[in-house]
Design a protein around this motif. Structure first.
Motif, PDB file in Angstrom:
ATOM      1  N   LYS A 236      12.938 -13.033   0.663  1.00  0.00           N
ATOM      2  CA  LYS A 236      12.183 -13.008  -0.264  1.00  0.00           C
ATOM      3  C   LYS A 236      11.003 -11.985  -0.656  1.00  0.00           C
ATOM      4  N   ILE A 237      10.560 -11.176   0.389  1.00  0.00           N
ATOM      5  CA  ILE A 237       9.623 -10.197   0.483  1.00  0.00           C
ATOM      6  C   ILE A 237      10.272  -8.839   0.094  1.00  0.00           C
ATOM      7  N   LEU A 238      11.714  -8.806   0.624  1.00  0.00           N
ATOM      8  CA  LEU A 238      12.213  -7.664   0.530  1.00  0.00           C
ATOM      9  C   LEU A 238      12.684  -7.537  -0.945  1.00  0.00           C
ATOM     10  N   SER A 239      13.121  -8.729  -1.828  1.00  0.00           N
ATOM     11  CA  SER A 239      13.603  -8.881  -3.150  1.00  0.00           C
ATOM     12  C   SER A 239      12.181  -8.660  -3.949  1.00  0.00           C
ATOM     13  N   LEU A 240      11.040  -8.858  -3.302  1.00  0.00           N
ATOM     14  CA  LEU A 240       9.810  -8.510  -4.257  1.00  0.00           C
ATOM     15  C   LEU A 240       9.765  -7.217  -4.360  1.00  0.00           C
ATOM     16  N   ILE A 241       9.859  -6.628  -3.193  1.00  0.00           N
ATOM     17  CA  ILE A 241       9.529  -5.108  -2.959  1.00  0.00           C
ATOM     18  C   ILE A 241      10.564  -4.249  -3.897  1.00  0.00           C
ATOM     19  N   GLN A 242      11.675  -4.828  -3.885  1.00  0.00           N
ATOM     20  CA  GLN A 242      12.745  -4.086  -4.620  1.00  0.00           C
ATOM     21  C   GLN A 242      12.345  -4.460  -6.365  1.00  0.00           C
ATOM     22  N   GLY A 243      11.984  -5.793  -6.460  1.00  0.00           N
ATOM     23  CA  GLY A 243      11.646  -6.142  -7.943  1.00  0.00           C
ATOM     24  C   GLY A 243      10.285  -4.801  -8.460  1.00  0.00           C
ATOM     25  N   LEU A 244       9.347  -4.634  -7.548  1.00  0.00           N
ATOM     26  CA  LEU A 244       8.342  -4.139  -7.942  1.00  0.00           C
ATOM     27  C   LEU A 244       8.559  -2.416  -7.809  1.00  0.00           C
ATOM     28  N   SER A 245       9.507  -2.080  -7.084  1.00  0.00           N
ATOM     29  CA  SER A 245       9.970  -0.717  -7.214  1.00  0.00           C
ATOM     30  C   SER A 245      10.650  -0.384  -8.253  1.00  0.00           C
ATOM     31  N   GLY A 246      11.318  -1.287  -9.047  1.00  0.00           N
ATOM     32  CA  GLY A 246      12.185  -0.904 -10.204  1.00  0.00           C
ATOM     33  C   GLY A 246      11.328  -0.861 -11.303  1.00  0.00           C
ATOM     34  N   ILE A 247       9.805  -1.163 -11.322  1.00  0.00           N
ATOM     35  CA  ILE A 247       9.086  -0.735 -12.330  1.00  0.00           C
ATOM     36  C   ILE A 247       8.630   0.752 -12.316  1.00  0.00           C
ATOM     37  N   LEU A 286       4.040   4.886   7.186  1.00  0.00           N
ATOM     38  CA  LEU A 286       2.478   4.358   6.909  1.00  0.00           C
ATOM     39  C   LEU A 286       2.380   2.963   6.821  1.00  0.00           C
ATOM     40  N   ALA A 287       3.361   2.268   6.514  1.00  0.00           N
ATOM     41  CA  ALA A 287       3.443   0.873   6.482  1.00  0.00           C
ATOM     42  C   ALA A 287       3.290   0.076   7.829  1.00  0.00           C
ATOM     43  N   LYS A 288       3.375   0.810   9.109  1.00  0.00           N
ATOM     44  CA  LYS A 288       3.261   0.199  10.319  1.00  0.00           C
ATOM     45  C   LYS A 288       1.817  -0.186  10.651  1.00  0.00           C
ATOM     46  N   GLY A 289       1.797  -1.395  11.202  1.00  0.00           N
ATOM     47  CA  GLY A 289       0.401  -1.737  11.685  1.00  0.00           C
ATOM     48  C   GLY A 289      -0.767  -2.032  10.728  1.00  0.00           C
ATOM     49  N   ILE A 290      -0.344  -2.340   9.625  1.00  0.00           N
ATOM     50  CA  ILE A 290      -1.346  -2.840   8.479  1.00  0.00           C
ATOM     51  C   ILE A 290      -0.811  -4.429   7.975  1.00  0.00           C
ATOM     52  N   ASN A 291      -1.818  -4.990   7.108  1.00  0.00           N
ATOM     53  CA  ASN A 291      -1.410  -6.221   6.616  1.00  0.00           C
ATOM     54  C   ASN A 291      -0.497  -6.274   5.794  1.00  0.00           C
ATOM     55  N   LEU A 292       0.036  -7.491   5.619  1.00  0.00           N
ATOM     56  CA  LEU A 292       1.293  -7.595   4.654  1.00  0.00           C
ATOM     57  C   LEU A 292       1.094  -7.082   3.129  1.00  0.00           C
ATOM     58  N   TYR A 293       0.014  -7.363   2.740  1.00  0.00           N
ATOM     59  CA  TYR A 293      -0.242  -6.970   1.314  1.00  0.00           C
ATOM     60  C   TYR A 293      -0.104  -5.487   1.153  1.00  0.00           C
ATOM     61  N   TYR A 294      -0.893  -4.632   2.053  1.00  0.00           N
ATOM     62  CA  TYR A 294      -0.653  -3.242   1.931  1.00  0.00           C
ATOM     63  C   TYR A 294       0.741  -2.905   1.988  1.00  0.00           C
ATOM     64  N   GLN A 295       1.358  -3.543   3.194  1.00  0.00           N
ATOM     65  CA  GLN A 295       3.075  -2.929   3.387  1.00  0.00           C
ATOM     66  C   GLN A 295       3.636  -3.132   2.269  1.00  0.00           C
ATOM     67  N   ILE A 296       3.596  -4.392   1.721  1.00  0.00           N
ATOM     68  CA  ILE A 296       4.248  -4.500   0.248  1.00  0.00           C
ATOM     69  C   ILE A 296       4.150  -3.645  -0.778  1.00  0.00           C
ATOM     70  N   CYS A 297       2.916  -3.204  -0.932  1.00  0.00           N
ATOM     71  CA  CYS A 297       2.556  -1.854  -1.599  1.00  0.00           C
ATOM     72  C   CYS A 297       3.001  -0.654  -1.328  1.00  0.00           C
ATOM     73  N   ILE A 298       2.992  -0.052  -0.057  1.00  0.00           N
ATOM     74  CA  ILE A 298       3.293   1.033   0.305  1.00  0.00           C
ATOM     75  C   ILE A 298       4.815   1.160   0.136  1.00  0.00           C
ATOM     76  N   LEU A 299       5.405   0.032   0.696  1.00  0.00           N
ATOM     77  CA  LEU A 299       6.918  -0.107   0.625  1.00  0.00           C
ATOM     78  C   LEU A 299       7.471   0.067  -0.952  1.00  0.00           C
ATOM     79  N   ALA A 300       6.794  -0.794  -1.726  1.00  0.00           N
ATOM     80  CA  ALA A 300       7.344  -0.746  -3.182  1.00  0.00           C
ATOM     81  C   ALA A 300       7.131   0.775  -3.614  1.00  0.00           C
ATOM     82  N   VAL A 301       6.128   1.314  -3.494  1.00  0.00           N
ATOM     83  CA  VAL A 301       5.763   2.865  -3.820  1.00  0.00           C
ATOM     84  C   VAL A 301       6.925   3.752  -3.380  1.00  0.00           C
ATOM     85  N   SER A 302       7.221   3.678  -1.926  1.00  0.00           N
ATOM     86  CA  SER A 302       8.110   4.451  -1.086  1.00  0.00           C
ATOM     87  C   SER A 302       9.470   4.224  -1.738  1.00  0.00           C
TER      88      SER A 302
END
Length: 416
Positions: A236-247, A286-302
């Motif tokens: 579900k998290i990976l699908s969320l990242i993929q959906g956000l990246s689609g924007i 940059l997504a290593k060692g940070i909380n989940l919220y920031y990880q999702i944001c960085i991964l979606a942008v990446s």
């Protein structure tokens, strides 16, 4: 989906390894058949025109989607997938059509819409996937036995509807373009073109790095933190990242493509986009060692920036390919490049998969080697792409090739 198909056969003991194995076969047969379909249908389109081939391909995809709606058997699904791959050679045909119906000054705008469609698919794909197995995921459908027997009916039905709309739009709005020589001129026209050969090689190296990056993104996210990954096991998290990246993918190509080509030209634009791909895939670190919220944001942008730069690069490569050869063999030229690039993508999945597996199993014993090692390998491939563009391509690809075979033109006029 593969687990459901295998579970219908009581003689098979379904395990995770078996699911992975049969998923690989299921995807491989589609990719392999698609590689050859691209060359076959694009070459045919040079002979009979683009629109008839598009109609055949869309009709085949529509029929395959209808059959998949009520498919409950792996063998049957495998055959449908094979046929679907044989009917999915429209990409080079559409690129050829775009090149034929527009001027050089406007081609970047049209290709940006082509990339826009891919961005929409990044959002639409997960949305359709969420409609699978509705009796398990949606309480108000839990008592409907039809959807229990056919859990993938809704997404495949909606997919068939999309193909039907595309088919009707093609029949109503598109007019056939001129006919060329098909495969007759591919040897003498394409193979002897220096820029064509170089741009296909560059295309293949970039496609290798791109496909490897997509694989690494998924594996890097799922690999445990102790092995250098992010430990995100939830689909579900990976699908969320993929959906956000689609924007991001929807917004970037339509805005940037016309600007880049007008200001920098093809060669410099492709160079900058390769560098952008290196930067965007490196953001994973940059997504290593940070909380989940920031990880999702960085991964979606990446992921969004990476796919945006890749889509723009592929569009510019397609423009470059169309500029290298005569319009008479344009479909065959695109189809031939698809064969080479398709094999490169196959190789990427195997090679990068092996490298990633080694890095988290045996390679991790060495200092500085963990799940991030594959990102370094991919970055090197992108650097090689940059060197190929800068050192080997010449400026003649910036404008469309003007080549008129007078004898052939006269022959066509007489036949018409």
């Amino acid at each position: 989906m593969i687990e459901f198909y295998l579970s219908q056969d009581n003689s098979i003991k379904v395990t995770e390894g078996l699911i992975s194995e049969y998923s690989g076969y299921f995807e491989a047969v589609y990719r392999l058949s698609q590689v050859f379909a691209c060359f076959f249908w694009s070459t045919i389109s040079d002979s009979i025109g683009r629109v008839p081939v598009l109609i055949i391909g869309l009709s085949g995809q529509f029929i395959c989607s209808i059959f998949m709606c009520t498919c409950t058997n792996y063998n049957r699904a495998f055959i449908i997938r094979l046929f679907s791959g044989l009917m999915s050679g429209n990409s080079p045909v559409i690129k050829s059509l775009i090149s034929e119906v527009t001027l050089d000054s406007n081609i970047s705008n049209l290709y940006s819409y082509f990339a826009l469609g891919t961005g929409i698919s990044y959002i639409l794909g997960p949305a359709l996937s969420s409609l699978s197995s509705p009796t398990k995921n949606y309480e108000f459908m839990s008592q409907i036995s039809f959807f229990s027997n056919y859990p993938y009916f809704i997404p495949f039905f909606l997919q068939s509807l999309i193909f039907f709309i595309a088919l009707m739009s093609t029949l109503i709005f598109l007019r056939n373009t001129r006919k060329g020589r098909g495969a007759e001129g591919i040897k003498c026209t394409c193979i002897k073109e220096y820029n064509y050969i170089i741009i296909v090689v560059v295309y293949s190296v970039f496609a290798f790095a791109h496909m490897g990056s997509r694989l690494v993104f998924s594996l890097f996210c799922k690999t445990g933190i102790d092995k250098g990954g992010l430990g995100l096991a939830s689909e579900k998290i990976l699908s969320l990242i993929q959906g956000l990246s689609g924007i991001i993918i929807i917004l970037c190509p339509p805005i940037l493509m016309p600007i880049l080509k007008k200001k920098f030209g093809l060669i410099r634009s492709m160079t900058y986009l390769c560098i952008g791909s290196i930067i965007s895939i490196s953001l994973l670190m940059l997504a290593k060692g940070i909380n989940l919220y920031y990880q999702i944001c960085i991964l979606a942008v990446s992921y969004g920036l990476f796919n945006s730069t890749s889509l723009m690069f592929f569009s510019y490569i397609s423009i470059g390919l169309s500029n290298c050869v005569s319009q008479n063999v344009l479909g065959a030229a695109f189809g031939f490049s698809n064969i080479i690039v398709g094999n490169s993508r196959f190789g990427a999945n195997a090679v990068i998969g092996i490298v990633f597996s080694w890095s988290i199993e045996d390679g991790i014993k060495f200092s500085l080697i963990d799940a991030s090692f594959s990102i370094v390998i991919i970055s090197v491939m992108f650097i090689l792409t940059v060197l190929g563009i800068v050192c080997l391509l010449n400026s003649s690809i910036e404008k469309r090739k003007i080549e008129e075979d007078d004898k052939y033109s006269e022959l066509i006029n007489k036949k018409d």
